[in-house]
Design a protein around this motif. Structure first.
Motif, PDB file in Angstrom:
ATOM      1  N   GLN A  96     -16.696 -17.026 -32.690  1.00  0.00           N
ATOM      2  CA  GLN A  96     -15.281 -17.385 -32.212  1.00  0.00           C
ATOM      3  C   GLN A  96     -14.422 -18.468 -33.273  1.00  0.00           C
ATOM      4  O   GLN A  96     -13.442 -18.551 -33.286  1.00  0.00           O
ATOM      5  CB  GLN A  96     -15.129 -17.450 -30.909  1.00  0.00           C
ATOM      6  CG  GLN A  96     -15.393 -16.316 -30.131  1.00  0.00           C
ATOM      7  CD  GLN A  96     -15.548 -16.497 -28.687  1.00  0.00           C
ATOM      8  OE1 GLN A  96     -15.597 -17.791 -28.127  1.00  0.00           O
ATOM      9  NE2 GLN A  96     -15.268 -15.538 -27.856  1.00  0.00           N
ATOM     10  N   ARG A  97     -15.521 -19.252 -33.869  1.00  0.00           N
ATOM     11  CA  ARG A  97     -14.791 -20.440 -34.347  1.00  0.00           C
ATOM     12  C   ARG A  97     -14.021 -20.031 -35.475  1.00  0.00           C
ATOM     13  O   ARG A  97     -12.986 -20.858 -35.587  1.00  0.00           O
ATOM     14  CB  ARG A  97     -16.028 -21.315 -34.888  1.00  0.00           C
ATOM     15  CG  ARG A  97     -15.550 -22.978 -35.318  1.00  0.00           C
ATOM     16  CD  ARG A  97     -16.789 -23.634 -35.728  1.00  0.00           C
ATOM     17  NE  ARG A  97     -16.738 -23.568 -37.091  1.00  0.00           N
ATOM     18  CZ  ARG A  97     -17.785 -24.156 -37.830  1.00  0.00           C
ATOM     19  NH1 ARG A  97     -18.621 -24.229 -37.436  1.00  0.00           N
ATOM     20  NH2 ARG A  97     -17.642 -24.327 -39.108  1.00  0.00           N
ATOM     21  N   VAL A  98     -14.202 -19.195 -36.274  1.00  0.00           N
ATOM     22  CA  VAL A  98     -13.235 -18.634 -37.432  1.00  0.00           C
ATOM     23  C   VAL A  98     -11.738 -18.254 -36.957  1.00  0.00           C
ATOM     24  O   VAL A  98     -10.857 -18.375 -37.608  1.00  0.00           O
ATOM     25  CB  VAL A  98     -14.046 -17.674 -38.012  1.00  0.00           C
ATOM     26  CG1 VAL A  98     -13.126 -17.038 -39.457  1.00  0.00           C
ATOM     27  CG2 VAL A  98     -15.271 -18.062 -38.746  1.00  0.00           C
ATOM     28  N   GLY A  99     -11.984 -17.556 -35.777  1.00  0.00           N
ATOM     29  CA  GLY A  99     -10.721 -17.195 -34.955  1.00  0.00           C
ATOM     30  C   GLY A  99     -10.425 -15.825 -35.251  1.00  0.00           C
ATOM     31  O   GLY A  99     -11.319 -14.915 -35.847  1.00  0.00           O
ATOM     32  N   GLY A 100      -9.546 -15.079 -34.374  1.00  0.00           N
ATOM     33  CA  GLY A 100      -9.316 -13.653 -34.555  1.00  0.00           C
ATOM     34  C   GLY A 100     -10.289 -12.791 -33.960  1.00  0.00           C
ATOM     35  O   GLY A 100     -10.927 -11.853 -34.702  1.00  0.00           O
ATOM     36  N   THR A 101     -10.795 -13.280 -32.710  1.00  0.00           N
ATOM     37  CA  THR A 101     -11.972 -12.402 -32.229  1.00  0.00           C
ATOM     38  C   THR A 101     -11.508 -11.702 -30.804  1.00  0.00           C
ATOM     39  O   THR A 101     -10.353 -12.201 -30.430  1.00  0.00           O
ATOM     40  CB  THR A 101     -13.203 -13.243 -31.816  1.00  0.00           C
ATOM     41  OG1 THR A 101     -12.809 -14.156 -31.147  1.00  0.00           O
ATOM     42  CG2 THR A 101     -13.842 -13.809 -33.101  1.00  0.00           C
ATOM     43  N   PHE A 102     -11.925 -10.757 -30.518  1.00  0.00           N
ATOM     44  CA  PHE A 102     -11.662 -10.036 -29.011  1.00  0.00           C
ATOM     45  C   PHE A 102     -13.004  -9.253 -28.500  1.00  0.00           C
ATOM     46  O   PHE A 102     -14.011  -9.038 -29.435  1.00  0.00           O
ATOM     47  CB  PHE A 102     -10.606  -9.038 -29.249  1.00  0.00           C
ATOM     48  CG  PHE A 102     -10.649  -7.952 -30.187  1.00  0.00           C
ATOM     49  CD1 PHE A 102     -11.233  -6.583 -29.967  1.00  0.00           C
ATOM     50  CD2 PHE A 102     -10.676  -8.210 -31.588  1.00  0.00           C
ATOM     51  CE1 PHE A 102     -11.494  -5.781 -30.826  1.00  0.00           C
ATOM     52  CE2 PHE A 102     -10.763  -7.224 -32.681  1.00  0.00           C
ATOM     53  CZ  PHE A 102     -11.172  -5.914 -32.359  1.00  0.00           C
ATOM     54  N   ASP A 103     -13.160  -9.487 -27.215  1.00  0.00           N
ATOM     55  CA  ASP A 103     -14.081  -8.481 -26.606  1.00  0.00           C
ATOM     56  C   ASP A 103     -13.952  -6.994 -26.987  1.00  0.00           C
ATOM     57  O   ASP A 103     -12.953  -6.428 -26.617  1.00  0.00           O
ATOM     58  CB  ASP A 103     -14.239  -8.956 -25.181  1.00  0.00           C
ATOM     59  CG  ASP A 103     -14.771 -10.183 -24.812  1.00  0.00           C
ATOM     60  OD1 ASP A 103     -15.409 -10.584 -25.652  1.00  0.00           O
ATOM     61  OD2 ASP A 103     -14.113 -10.775 -23.712  1.00  0.00           O
ATOM     62  N   SER A 117      -9.591  -4.345 -24.150  1.00  0.00           N
ATOM     63  CA  SER A 117      -8.449  -4.505 -23.357  1.00  0.00           C
ATOM     64  C   SER A 117      -7.190  -3.876 -23.981  1.00  0.00           C
ATOM     65  O   SER A 117      -7.155  -3.747 -25.123  1.00  0.00           O
ATOM     66  CB  SER A 117      -8.316  -6.077 -22.793  1.00  0.00           C
ATOM     67  OG  SER A 117      -7.734  -6.701 -24.129  1.00  0.00           O
ATOM     68  N   GLU A 118      -6.053  -3.797 -23.043  1.00  0.00           N
ATOM     69  CA  GLU A 118      -4.806  -3.277 -23.715  1.00  0.00           C
ATOM     70  C   GLU A 118      -4.438  -4.346 -24.743  1.00  0.00           C
ATOM     71  O   GLU A 118      -3.585  -3.709 -25.725  1.00  0.00           O
ATOM     72  CB  GLU A 118      -3.787  -3.036 -22.474  1.00  0.00           C
ATOM     73  CG  GLU A 118      -3.782  -1.790 -21.764  1.00  0.00           C
ATOM     74  CD  GLU A 118      -3.640  -0.564 -22.173  1.00  0.00           C
ATOM     75  OE1 GLU A 118      -2.951  -0.667 -23.179  1.00  0.00           O
ATOM     76  OE2 GLU A 118      -3.918   0.425 -21.724  1.00  0.00           O
ATOM     77  N   ASP A 119      -4.486  -5.570 -24.445  1.00  0.00           N
ATOM     78  CA  ASP A 119      -4.042  -6.629 -25.257  1.00  0.00           C
ATOM     79  C   ASP A 119      -4.788  -6.576 -26.660  1.00  0.00           C
ATOM     80  O   ASP A 119      -3.941  -6.271 -27.860  1.00  0.00           O
ATOM     81  CB  ASP A 119      -4.050  -8.115 -24.896  1.00  0.00           C
ATOM     82  CG  ASP A 119      -3.308  -8.295 -23.620  1.00  0.00           C
ATOM     83  OD1 ASP A 119      -2.229  -7.346 -23.566  1.00  0.00           O
ATOM     84  OD2 ASP A 119      -3.271  -9.306 -22.965  1.00  0.00           O
ATOM     85  N   ALA A 120      -6.040  -6.368 -26.664  1.00  0.00           N
ATOM     86  CA  ALA A 120      -6.813  -6.234 -27.827  1.00  0.00           C
ATOM     87  C   ALA A 120      -6.609  -4.955 -28.616  1.00  0.00           C
ATOM     88  O   ALA A 120      -6.489  -5.045 -29.838  1.00  0.00           O
ATOM     89  CB  ALA A 120      -8.257  -6.281 -27.462  1.00  0.00           C
ATOM     90  N   LEU A 121      -6.393  -3.718 -27.802  1.00  0.00           N
ATOM     91  CA  LEU A 121      -5.859  -2.590 -28.561  1.00  0.00           C
ATOM     92  C   LEU A 121      -4.685  -2.597 -29.403  1.00  0.00           C
ATOM     93  O   LEU A 121      -4.528  -2.299 -30.269  1.00  0.00           O
ATOM     94  CB  LEU A 121      -5.722  -1.556 -27.324  1.00  0.00           C
ATOM     95  CG  LEU A 121      -5.316  -0.173 -28.012  1.00  0.00           C
ATOM     96  CD1 LEU A 121      -6.339   0.512 -28.787  1.00  0.00           C
ATOM     97  CD2 LEU A 121      -5.133   0.790 -26.788  1.00  0.00           C
ATOM     98  N   THR A 122      -3.600  -3.307 -28.628  1.00  0.00           N
ATOM     99  CA  THR A 122      -2.165  -3.648 -29.240  1.00  0.00           C
ATOM    100  C   THR A 122      -2.474  -4.223 -30.630  1.00  0.00           C
ATOM    101  O   THR A 122      -1.782  -3.818 -31.591  1.00  0.00           O
ATOM    102  CB  THR A 122      -1.286  -4.290 -28.353  1.00  0.00           C
ATOM    103  OG1 THR A 122      -1.187  -3.647 -27.416  1.00  0.00           O
ATOM    104  CG2 THR A 122      -0.014  -4.409 -28.938  1.00  0.00           C
TER     105      THR A 122
END
Length: 177
Positions: free
Chosen positions: A30-37, A154-159
């Protein structure tokens, strides 16, 4: 008696080190950024006559989320929500790297190239899938390089994922349902 205490302490220490390694690995990813479950089902059965399209878990009368395309008709096989793996996905330029949560490997289990991802449709988890996935997850039925694949997020990650797919550089094809 002393030997038993030493063994118990060693086992507890090993368990704590193992849990600490999981936590540190997740932090490094996650350190690099731009991650999601993002849970994934990498082995998906296909409908006869429709190569690469996964078998839907719901019957033909099951409601679909708005904006979803219905799955082709055919005999649906309920797999009981099996085959889902918890994971973390990370954006990396023109690809998404997918890491298993319960793994010590520093490398991604799958790398999904943006130009090779084709979104077929989205659906809500049904039956046992609701228990196998995180609460509020949406299942995205895809094909990557001709292989069927299902992603749950999740809906947010899908968007964000669909926006990332559509934001392909000029000249790249975009396959978003």
């Amino acid at each position: 008696m002393v030997l038993v205490v030493v063994v118990v302490v060693a086992v507890l220490l090993a368990a704590l080190l193992g849990l600490g390694a999981f936590a540190m690995r997740r932090r490094l990813i996650q350190r690099v950024g731009g991650t999601f479950d993002c849970s994934a089902r990498l082995r998906v059965a296909a409908l006869p006559g429709v190569p690469g399209l996964p078998v839907p878990d719901a019957g033909p009368d099951a409601p679909l989320p708005s904006g979803s395309a219905p799955a082709p008709s055919g005999s649906a096989v309920d797999n009981g929500g099996k085959g889902w793996l918890f994971g973390i996905a990370r954006y990396n330029r023109d690809s998404v790297e997918w890491f298993r949560v319960f793994s010590y490997s520093p490398r991604p289990r799958r790398v999904l190239q943006r130009s090779r991802i084709e979104v077929l449709h989205r659906r809500t988890p049904v039956g046992q899938e609701e228990l196998a996935l995180l609460s509020g997850a949406v299942v995205l039925v895809c094909r990557h390089a001709g292989e069927p694949l299902e992603l749950a997020m999740s809906e947010d990650a899908l968007t964000g994922f669909l926006a990332w797919l559509e934001a392909a550089p000029p000249g790249q094809r975009v396959n978003v349902a």
